[in-house]
Design a protein around this motif. Structure first.
Motif, PDB file in Angstrom:
ATOM      1  N   LEU A 272      14.106 -12.545 -10.201  1.00 30.76           N
ATOM      2  CA  LEU A 272      13.466 -11.367 -10.769  1.00 30.76           C
ATOM      3  C   LEU A 272      12.409 -10.850  -9.799  1.00 30.76           C
ATOM      4  N   PHE A 273      12.516  -9.563  -9.467  1.00 36.07           N
ATOM      5  CA  PHE A 273      11.544  -8.909  -8.593  1.00 36.07           C
ATOM      6  C   PHE A 273      10.702  -7.947  -9.428  1.00 36.07           C
ATOM      7  N   ILE A 274       9.368  -8.083  -9.306  1.00 31.60           N
ATOM      8  CA  ILE A 274       8.435  -7.247 -10.054  1.00 31.60           C
ATOM      9  C   ILE A 274       7.621  -6.453  -9.036  1.00 31.60           C
ATOM     10  N   GLU A 275       7.843  -5.164  -8.971  1.00 34.66           N
ATOM     11  CA  GLU A 275       7.255  -4.308  -7.960  1.00 34.66           C
ATOM     12  C   GLU A 275       6.072  -3.551  -8.570  1.00 34.66           C
ATOM     13  N   CYS A 276       4.858  -3.838  -8.093  1.00 38.59           N
ATOM     14  CA  CYS A 276       3.633  -3.305  -8.697  1.00 38.59           C
ATOM     15  C   CYS A 276       2.958  -2.220  -7.853  1.00 38.59           C
ATOM     16  N   SER A 277       3.540  -1.862  -6.727  1.00 41.05           N
ATOM     17  CA  SER A 277       2.914  -0.880  -5.833  1.00 41.05           C
ATOM     18  C   SER A 277       2.970   0.525  -6.434  1.00 41.05           C
ATOM     19  N   THR A 278       2.069   1.393  -5.944  1.00 41.30           N
ATOM     20  CA  THR A 278       2.109   2.807  -6.327  1.00 41.30           C
ATOM     21  C   THR A 278       2.889   3.557  -5.260  1.00 41.30           C
ATOM     22  N   ILE A 279       4.134   3.867  -5.585  1.00 40.71           N
ATOM     23  CA  ILE A 279       5.045   4.517  -4.646  1.00 40.71           C
ATOM     24  C   ILE A 279       5.771   5.656  -5.369  1.00 40.71           C
ATOM     25  N   HIS A 280       6.563   6.394  -4.642  1.00 40.91           N
ATOM     26  CA  HIS A 280       7.291   7.512  -5.234  1.00 40.91           C
ATOM     27  C   HIS A 280       8.379   6.986  -6.174  1.00 40.91           C
ATOM     28  N   PRO A 281       8.605   7.647  -7.306  1.00 42.69           N
ATOM     29  CA  PRO A 281       9.663   7.198  -8.223  1.00 42.69           C
ATOM     30  C   PRO A 281      11.025   7.065  -7.547  1.00 42.69           C
ATOM     31  N   ASP A 282      11.320   7.957  -6.594  1.00 39.68           N
ATOM     32  CA  ASP A 282      12.609   7.874  -5.899  1.00 39.68           C
ATOM     33  C   ASP A 282      12.704   6.593  -5.072  1.00 39.68           C
TER      34      ASP A 282
ATOM     35  N   SER B 196       0.781  -1.237   0.000  1.00 43.08           N
ATOM     36  CA  SER B 196       0.000   0.000   0.000  1.00 43.08           C
ATOM     37  C   SER B 196       0.809   1.282   0.000  1.00 43.08           C
ATOM     38  N   ASN B 197       2.053   1.238   0.476  1.00 48.05           N
ATOM     39  CA  ASN B 197       2.795   2.501   0.569  1.00 48.05           C
ATOM     40  C   ASN B 197       4.302   2.266   0.553  1.00 48.05           C
ATOM     41  N   ASP B 198       5.042   3.355   0.502  1.00 45.47           N
ATOM     42  CA  ASP B 198       6.492   3.302   0.356  1.00 45.47           C
ATOM     43  C   ASP B 198       7.173   2.599   1.522  1.00 45.47           C
ATOM     44  N   ALA B 199       6.720   2.919   2.739  1.00 46.47           N
ATOM     45  CA  ALA B 199       7.355   2.321   3.916  1.00 46.47           C
ATOM     46  C   ALA B 199       7.189   0.807   3.912  1.00 46.47           C
ATOM     47  N   ALA B 200       6.002   0.338   3.542  1.00 45.88           N
ATOM     48  CA  ALA B 200       5.761  -1.111   3.493  1.00 45.88           C
ATOM     49  C   ALA B 200       6.645  -1.772   2.443  1.00 45.88           C
ATOM     50  N   VAL B 201       6.797  -1.125   1.294  1.00 48.31           N
ATOM     51  CA  VAL B 201       7.634  -1.679   0.228  1.00 48.31           C
ATOM     52  C   VAL B 201       9.094  -1.746   0.666  1.00 48.31           C
ATOM     53  N   GLU B 202       9.599  -0.653   1.214  1.00 45.36           N
ATOM     54  CA  GLU B 202      11.002  -0.655   1.657  1.00 45.36           C
ATOM     55  C   GLU B 202      11.230  -1.705   2.734  1.00 45.36           C
ATOM     56  N   GLY B 203      10.268  -1.838   3.652  1.00 46.89           N
ATOM     57  CA  GLY B 203      10.418  -2.822   4.716  1.00 46.89           C
ATOM     58  C   GLY B 203      10.441  -4.247   4.199  1.00 46.89           C
ATOM     59  N   ILE B 204       9.572  -4.562   3.242  1.00 49.66           N
ATOM     60  CA  ILE B 204       9.518  -5.941   2.740  1.00 49.66           C
ATOM     61  C   ILE B 204      10.764  -6.264   1.934  1.00 49.66           C
TER      62      ILE B 204
ATOM     63  N   THR C  58      11.192   3.780  -5.780  1.00 50.62           N
ATOM     64  CA  THR C  58      11.381   2.699  -6.757  1.00 50.62           C
ATOM     65  C   THR C  58      12.839   2.603  -7.190  1.00 50.62           C
ATOM     66  N   GLU C  59      13.445   3.735  -7.488  1.00 47.23           N
ATOM     67  CA  GLU C  59      14.848   3.736  -7.913  1.00 47.23           C
ATOM     68  C   GLU C  59      15.752   3.212  -6.794  1.00 47.23           C
ATOM     69  N   LYS C  60      15.433   3.591  -5.559  1.00 43.15           N
ATOM     70  CA  LYS C  60      16.223   3.138  -4.407  1.00 43.15           C
ATOM     71  C   LYS C  60      16.132   1.620  -4.245  1.00 43.15           C
ATOM     72  N   VAL C  61      14.909   1.094  -4.319  1.00 48.26           N
ATOM     73  CA  VAL C  61      14.709  -0.344  -4.170  1.00 48.26           C
ATOM     74  C   VAL C  61      15.361  -1.097  -5.323  1.00 48.26           C
ATOM     75  N   SER C  62      15.240  -0.560  -6.529  1.00 50.12           N
ATOM     76  CA  SER C  62      15.846  -1.195  -7.700  1.00 50.12           C
ATOM     77  C   SER C  62      17.354  -1.358  -7.520  1.00 50.12           C
ATOM     78  N   LYS C  63      18.004  -0.317  -7.014  1.00 48.14           N
ATOM     79  CA  LYS C  63      19.458  -0.400  -6.815  1.00 48.14           C
ATOM     80  C   LYS C  63      19.810  -1.450  -5.770  1.00 48.14           C
ATOM     81  N   LEU C  64      19.018  -1.524  -4.694  1.00 42.38           N
ATOM     82  CA  LEU C  64      19.270  -2.541  -3.673  1.00 42.38           C
ATOM     83  C   LEU C  64      19.181  -3.946  -4.276  1.00 42.38           C
ATOM     84  N   VAL C  65      18.192  -4.142  -5.137  1.00 44.47           N
ATOM     85  CA  VAL C  65      17.978  -5.452  -5.756  1.00 44.47           C
ATOM     86  C   VAL C  65      19.117  -5.802  -6.700  1.00 44.47           C
TER      87      VAL C  65
END
Length: 308
Positions: free
Chosen positions: A95-105, A74-82, A107-114
């Motif tokens: 392969l990770f497919i992230e479908c949540s509606t979150i801030h572009p920043d 549902s939100n950015d904090a939940a995505v970053e935590g998971i 998404t870019e942060k999580v993508s780099k971690l992955v």
């Protein structure tokens, strides 16, 4: 051999998507499902064909078995935590497919971690309400490496979706920028409808006559939201289709995007003010975006709830 898939997040979008993935996705292994509240996983599994899903008690357990991981929260904090949890172990080649509606920043942060962990990442937010998810009629917006998007495509058209708007080999944040701009359209449409129907009622034109105009001239999403308003669904539903809190979260992200691009978004502030009233009246997690109609009514001397 089809890949093993893990699904994380069974909100009102995730449940419909999982249903279609299980029924139409040509999976040769049970779909692994995880939700923070296990009962939601159990309830969904009970409605699907026997042996087609497997509930996992932790994302650590699930990601070890999975080749592809879908996440929709549902939100950015939940995505970053998971993702902090998902990436604790060895995820090389997954392969990770992230479908949540979150801030572009985000998404870019999580993508780099992955990708730093040797895995692949696609951002693929979706357009469509829960009924579209249930019907397999979503529009996917995948961004990232073309080779990774190709792995997602077998699960889009004819399975969970009806179309895609791809950003192949482009920054993953672009998908979220489009998603947020698109959601700003929805916020503005709902605001326009809420004000219009209230004016029609108070001016003596009547909501039914305006509905005929809306249905005849515009149809589609205009008619869908108008029906949720006039039938009183916005205040009768037990679970919102698009909660006031999530709508306000999206509004904040769109404003941030506008600020960074040097674009003032005046209409957005009107919608957000109405959403504050919805959240105060019905609760931010319980009030629906269509409750903007109730907020307009309340601000203009009528009851929040209509008489439907």
């Amino acid at each position: 051999m089809a890949p093993q898939i893990l699904w994380v997040g069974l909100g009102n979008m995730g449940r419909g998507m999982v249903k279609n993935l299980v029924e139409k996705g040509n999976l040769d292994k049970p779909l692994l499902i995880y939700n923070r509240t296990r009962k939601r996983s159990e309830d969904l599994a009970a409605k699907l064909p026997s042996g087609k899903t497997e509930i996992v008690d932790s994302v650590e357990e699930g990601v070890k078995k999975a080749d592809i991981v879908f996440v929709i929260l549902s939100n950015d904090a939940a995505v970053e935590g998971i993702f902090d949890t998902l990436l604790k172990g060895d995820v090389t080649g997954k392969l990770f497919i992230e479908c949540s509606t979150i801030h572009p920043d985000t998404t870019e942060k999580v993508s780099k971690l992955v990708t730093d962990k040797g895995a692949s990442f696609i951002a693929s937010p979706i357009f469509g309400a829960p009924p579209a998810a249930e019907a397999g009629q979503l529009v996917f917006v995948p961004a990232g490496p073309k080779s990774a998007i190709e792995q997602l495509r077998p699960y889009i058209k004819g399975v969970m979706g009806r179309a895609e708007i791809p950003f192949e080999d482009q920054p993953v944040g672009n998908a979220l920028k489009l998603k947020l701009i698109g959601n700003s359209f929805i916020l503005n449409i709902v605001t326009m409808l809420g004000e219009g129907y209230t004016l029609a009622e108070k001016s003596g034109v009547g909501a039914d006559s305006l509905k005929q105009f809306v249905d005849t001239m515009f149809g589609g999403v205009y008619s869908i939201y108008g029906e949720r308003m006039l039938k009183g669904t916005y205040w009768k539903m037990e679970e919102p289709l698009f909660s006031a809190n999530n709508a306000r979260k999206d509004a904040g992200h769109v404003k941030s995007l506008g600020d960074s691009a040097g674009v003032e978004l005046k209409l957005l502030g009107v919608a957000d003010d109405y959403l504050k009233t919805v959240a105060d009246h019905a609760g931010g997690d319980k009030g629906d975006i269509a409750g903007i109609y109730g907020a307009v009514r309340k601000n203009n001397g009528l009851k929040f709830e209509n008489d439907a």
